[in-house]
Design a protein around this motif. Sequence first.
Motif, PDB file in Angstrom:
ATOM      1  N   MET A  21     -17.790 -10.448  41.418  1.00 20.00           N
ATOM      2  CA  MET A  21     -18.851  -9.757  40.975  1.00 20.00           C
ATOM      3  C   MET A  21     -20.108 -10.907  40.743  1.00 20.00           C
ATOM      4  O   MET A  21     -21.360 -10.677  41.051  1.00 20.00           O
ATOM      5  N   PHE A  22     -19.556 -11.545  39.735  1.00 20.08           N
ATOM      6  CA  PHE A  22     -20.913 -12.563  39.196  1.00 20.08           C
ATOM      7  C   PHE A  22     -21.202 -13.419  40.134  1.00 20.08           C
ATOM      8  O   PHE A  22     -22.491 -13.891  40.259  1.00 20.08           O
ATOM      9  N   GLU A  23     -20.312 -13.995  41.074  1.00 19.85           N
ATOM     10  CA  GLU A  23     -20.679 -14.791  42.182  1.00 19.85           C
ATOM     11  C   GLU A  23     -21.715 -14.326  43.003  1.00 19.85           C
ATOM     12  O   GLU A  23     -22.673 -14.889  43.340  1.00 19.85           O
ATOM     13  N   SER A  24     -21.413 -13.050  43.355  1.00 12.90           N
ATOM     14  CA  SER A  24     -22.358 -12.143  44.193  1.00 12.90           C
ATOM     15  C   SER A  24     -23.637 -11.928  43.421  1.00 12.90           C
ATOM     16  O   SER A  24     -24.507 -12.110  44.431  1.00 12.90           O
ATOM     17  N   SER A  25     -23.486 -11.689  42.336  1.00 14.97           N
ATOM     18  CA  SER A  25     -24.942 -11.572  41.571  1.00 14.97           C
ATOM     19  C   SER A  25     -25.481 -12.953  41.550  1.00 14.97           C
ATOM     20  O   SER A  25     -26.870 -12.904  41.776  1.00 14.97           O
ATOM     21  N   ASP A  26     -25.082 -14.224  41.241  1.00 15.66           N
ATOM     22  CA  ASP A  26     -25.645 -15.336  41.042  1.00 15.66           C
ATOM     23  C   ASP A  26     -26.275 -15.671  42.552  1.00 15.66           C
ATOM     24  O   ASP A  26     -27.205 -16.363  42.684  1.00 15.66           O
ATOM     25  N   ALA A  27     -25.569 -15.038  43.565  1.00 16.35           N
ATOM     26  CA  ALA A  27     -26.119 -15.696  44.821  1.00 16.35           C
ATOM     27  C   ALA A  27     -27.308 -14.830  45.385  1.00 16.35           C
ATOM     28  O   ALA A  27     -27.616 -14.850  46.728  1.00 16.35           O
ATOM     29  N   GLN A  28     -27.913 -14.110  44.485  1.00 16.91           N
ATOM     30  CA  GLN A  28     -29.138 -13.423  45.185  1.00 16.91           C
ATOM     31  C   GLN A  28     -30.376 -14.142  44.489  1.00 16.91           C
ATOM     32  O   GLN A  28     -30.414 -14.372  43.307  1.00 16.91           O
ATOM     33  N   LEU A  29     -31.501 -14.151  45.327  1.00 15.62           N
ATOM     34  CA  LEU A  29     -32.620 -14.583  44.571  1.00 15.62           C
ATOM     35  C   LEU A  29     -33.210 -13.294  43.859  1.00 15.62           C
ATOM     36  O   LEU A  29     -32.964 -12.351  44.056  1.00 15.62           O
TER      37      LEU A  29
END
Length: 329
Positions: A21-29
Amino acid sequence: MKTTNRFNVIVAVAATILMGMFESSDAQLQMNFYAKSCPNAEKIISDHIQKHIHNGPSLAAPLIRMHFHDCFVRGCDGSVLINSTSGNAERDAPPNLTLRGFGFVERIKTLLEAECPKTVSCADIIALTARDSVVATGGPWWSVPTGRRDGRISKLAEATNNIPGPTSNFTTLQQRFAKQGLNLKDLVLLSGAHTIGVSHCSSMSERLYNFSTTVKQDPSLDSEYAANIKANKCKSLTDNTTILEMDPGSSRSFDLSYYRLVLKRRGLFQSDSALTKNSATLKMINDLVNGSEKKFYKAFAKSMEKMGRVKVKTGSAGVIRTRCSVARS
């Protein structure tokens, strides 16, 4: 399975899900990506532009062009800035030989490294600089979410094969835009950036002197306009230094004048003329010309935002280069 082991498995699975979840969040502009890590980042960029762009307003066009050329090769990852070490970098490709503004971007990077070391990517600097320099010269504003990370691979062949050139026909334009997830509307709107800036005779001289084996001058180019350029600007096929306004008389104003010239067969490049060869893009141009500048600005902004997201590296992908011109920095 023992209770303790089962508990450990559940904890591990939960941790994996949370990490995802955190990686997915971090992977957004996102807007204001550097709000905590480098709060003054965007102000440093805009201040530098405000300080210098008025002394060199012609730099706005090269900086937006740099953003365009960066995003069309491996996505918007700052790879266009990497210096050549063996004559095989993006900067060595024919579409990039006339790019300007590399030193300007590097100076901004130096300021940011002094403020927040290893934090702000070169890719984000290009995206923000393109927008802020256009705004500083009276052009439209568009949202620039940040969080891009830099690439370290820069290849001449990839730039040559992906960046649309001034001699591109409609099929090539459509294919190269589609490869980046950009449609015909984006093609028309992003071409509107030709309303500012200049080019060299070498980008269009073949239209005047060597269009094909049977026709010397491009018949799709207005004959009066062509005669004027021949007489006063590009006096030979081999002239590689003379400068031409892409939107004569309005090259420092971000307006609809470019599209009006295209309809009059006075677009400087073959790629400009190509936009009138397709019924859908021709209609879009007519709609823009018959609409308002405000409407154009809004539509242009949306396409710029869309282009700025092309194949970006975020989160754990990519790196933060400490020098934009050096791959391993």
